[in-house]
Design an enzyme around this catalytic site. Sequence first.
Site, PDB file in Angstrom:
ATOM      1  N   HIS A 369       0.883  -1.302  -0.041  1.00 16.64           N
ATOM      2  CA  HIS A 369       0.064   0.012  -0.148  1.00 16.64           C
ATOM      3  C   HIS A 369       0.805   1.188  -0.043  1.00 16.64           C
ATOM      4  CE1 HIS A 369      -3.872  -2.055   0.371  1.00 16.64           C
ATOM      5  NE2 HIS A 369      -3.689  -2.506   1.479  1.00 16.64           N
ATOM      6  N   ASP A 406      -2.965 -10.629  -1.965  1.00 17.19           N
ATOM      7  CA  ASP A 406      -3.473  -9.912  -0.913  1.00 17.19           C
ATOM      8  C   ASP A 406      -4.839  -9.513  -1.323  1.00 17.19           C
ATOM      9  OD1 ASP A 406      -2.216  -8.634   2.080  1.00 17.19           O
ATOM     10  OD2 ASP A 406      -4.274  -7.524   1.075  1.00 17.19           O
ATOM     11  N   HIS A 408      -6.535  -7.075  -0.486  1.00 21.13           N
ATOM     12  CA  HIS A 408      -6.506  -5.600  -0.501  1.00 21.13           C
ATOM     13  C   HIS A 408      -5.632  -5.366  -1.950  1.00 21.13           C
ATOM     14  CE1 HIS A 408      -7.274  -5.941   3.722  1.00 21.13           C
ATOM     15  NE2 HIS A 408      -8.361  -5.036   3.395  1.00 21.13           N
ATOM     16  N   ASP A 499      -4.648 -12.455   4.235  1.00 22.10           N
ATOM     17  CA  ASP A 499      -5.942 -11.847   4.631  1.00 22.10           C
ATOM     18  C   ASP A 499      -6.990 -12.543   3.706  1.00 22.10           C
ATOM     19  OD1 ASP A 499      -5.046 -10.414   2.629  1.00 22.10           O
ATOM     20  OD2 ASP A 499      -5.265  -8.614   3.650  1.00 22.10           O
TER      21      ASP A 499
END
Length: 652
Positions: A369, A406, A408, A499
Site C-alpha cells: 500500500h 492479498d 486488498h 488475509d
Amino acid sequence: MDPSDGATRDDGKVATADATTTADSNDGHGEQALSLPEEGTGDSKIKESPSEAKDEPLQSAVPSEYAMGPPLHPKDTQTEIVAAKAPSEPTAVAMEEESITGKGSNTAEIEEPNVEEPTVKAEPTGYTVEGDGDEDEKAQGKKRPTPDSEQQVPSKRQKVLSSDRNIGEQAEANENDYKLVKTEGEGITQAVPDVKDVSDVPTSSTGALQPSTVERGYEWLGRFIPAQHEPPLPVGEGTGLVYDERMCEHFPLTDDTHPESPMRIKAIYNMLVERKLAQRCIRVPSREATKEEICSVHNESYRQVVQAIGKIEETPLQVMESMYDSIYMNKKSGMAARISAGSTVEIVKRVVNGELKNGVAVVRPPGHHAEAHAAKGFCFFNNVAVAAMIAVKTMGVKRVLVLDWDIHHGNGTQHMFKDDKRVLYFSVHRYDHGTFYPGSTDAGPKKVGGERAEGYNMNVAWNGGGMGDGDYIGMFHQLLLPVAYEFAPQLVLISAGFDSARGDPLGGCDISPAGFAHMTHSLMALAQGKVVLVLEGGYNLGAISHSFAACTATLLGDPPRMLGRIFPTKRATRAVKDTMRHHAPYWTCCSHTFEGSRFPLPQGTLTTGDDDDDEEEDEDYRGGEGDEDEDEEDSKEEASKEISHTSVGMES
C-alpha cells in the site's frame, strides 16, 4: 566345357566344371591347368584359359586388407578371401608359357605390386559374371541372376566408408547455406538456415513457418510471435529464509488490539520451526535497506521523514500518525521498515545471482500500500516494489512478474510501475465496485497501465466475498498462467497477503492452506523456478501460519495436498472475463475470446454468440452502486479537464 569355368561350393573351394579335364590333356601337364587351393592357405593361384581371359575381364578384387582377419559377414566366403589375397592375375602369355615348360603355379614368382585402397564398384544386386551357365551366354558376356546365398554383401568397413563419404559430401554442399548455431539456454548445437530476420523466414504456400527457421516462437492469427532470446540466469539450490525479531519492535502505542501486530511474524516463524521447515531452509542474514535502494521507488523527502521517526517523541508521533491513512508509529517503526525492505532485497539478490533457487521473507511491516511519497495501510516502504526495481536496474533482470494475492489491492505497487514494461503487476483482490479498501477505482479491471505500458497492469476484481480455492485456481488457469507464459518473466515476486485465507477477520474469503500451496506450485514452473514469497497482510494467526508453512513446504519440494473437486463460481468467472476483455488488445491469450481486439479472428473460428449466462444480470457483479460511482468519477475527471482548458483559453 572350358576348364577355367568354376563353381563356388558351400565349403569355400573352387571345383572344375568338368571331371574329364585331366584325361583330355595331351601334353602331360593337364593336372596343373587348375590347382585347388587348400583350406586356410592363400598360396595357390586361380588360373583360367587364355580365351576366357580375353573375352571377359575378371571381377574387381576386394582390397587385400579386408581379408587379413576373420570374415566380417557370413557371406564373405573362402573364394573372396583367396581372391583378395591374390596380388595380381596372370596374363594369357604367361599361362601359355607355363603350360609348355611344365612349371606349376607353386613355382611361379610374381612380384606383388603396392595395392592402393580402390573404390569398390558394386555390381547390380542379384547378378554376377561368374558361373557355370550356358556357353553361349558366357561368350556373349551376358549376366545371369544368382541365388541369394551367392550374392556378395558389402562388409561393415565398406558401409562405414561409404557413409562417411556421403556425409562429407552433404556437409560440403550445405556449407554455404547452413551454419551451426548453439541454441541459447539449451546447449544444443543444430544446423539451421542463415536467416537474418523474421521477414526472411521461409514459409509454405499457406504461410506456415517451415521447421528449419532460426527464429524460435509461435504463429498466432497469421502473425509470428518471436520467443525471448536472453541468456538464462544462474539457478541455485535450496530455499532461503529471512527473518529478524527486531521487526517485532514495531507496534502501536495506544491500541493493543490492532490486527497488524508483532505476533504475526512470530506465529509464522514458530510454525516453520514446529514443522521442521525452517531447519530445511538456508538462513539469509537480514539487513536494512540502503538509501539508494529505497529511493529507487520512493521520494527522498519521504525517506527522510521515515528516517527521522526514531528521533521524535511519543506525542509528536501520534500527530504524525493522523497525517497518514491507517498508520501507527513508535520510535522503532523506521528501523523495522528499513529491515523489512532490506531483507526482501537481500533474498531476491541471492535468488537472482544463483545462490538460492527460491526463497521466503517473513517480514513486517507490509509494503504494497505504500506510495512513493507517503505511508498507507500499515505500510511504510514498498518492499516488493523496491526489490523488483533493484532487480531490473542492477541485477540484469529484464522482466519481473509481481503477483499480489492479498485481499486488498496493492495501490502503491500499481502506481510505481504503471509506465514500466519491465514489470507486469497482476493483482487479484476484493473490489466490491470500488468500496473495498483502499476504496479507489484504480483497483478496477479497466486500469490496464499507463500510456507507455498499456497492458502491463492487470486487476482481477472480486465483487463480494466468499471466494475460495476453486475461484482462485480457476483464475490462475484461465488468465494468470497464460499471460505469465506469454510475458516469460525471469523473476516472480509474490506479494503474499494471507488475509484472503479462510477465517481472516478482514478479508472474508475462503482459501485453504492447500489452495495457497497449489497456487505457489503452479508459479514454480516460471522463471526457472526463481520465486520469492514476501509476506504482506493476513490477520488470523492460525490461518497465516498454516498457509505460509504450506507455501514454504511447496517451495522446498513437498507436493501440495489434494484439493478435491473444486469449481469457480459464476461471479468469479465473470470477473475474470471482464479483465480478459479489457486486456484483449494487449495479450494474444486474451484476444481470441472477445471482439474489438487488435488481432483479427482466424477464418472458421467458432464463437458462442450471445450466451444467456453472460447476458444475465447479477446484482452482486453489475449494476451496483459502485459502478455508477466509477462512471460518475470518470465523467467528473473529463469535465474538469474541459473546464481547465476553457479557463486557460479565456485567460489568454
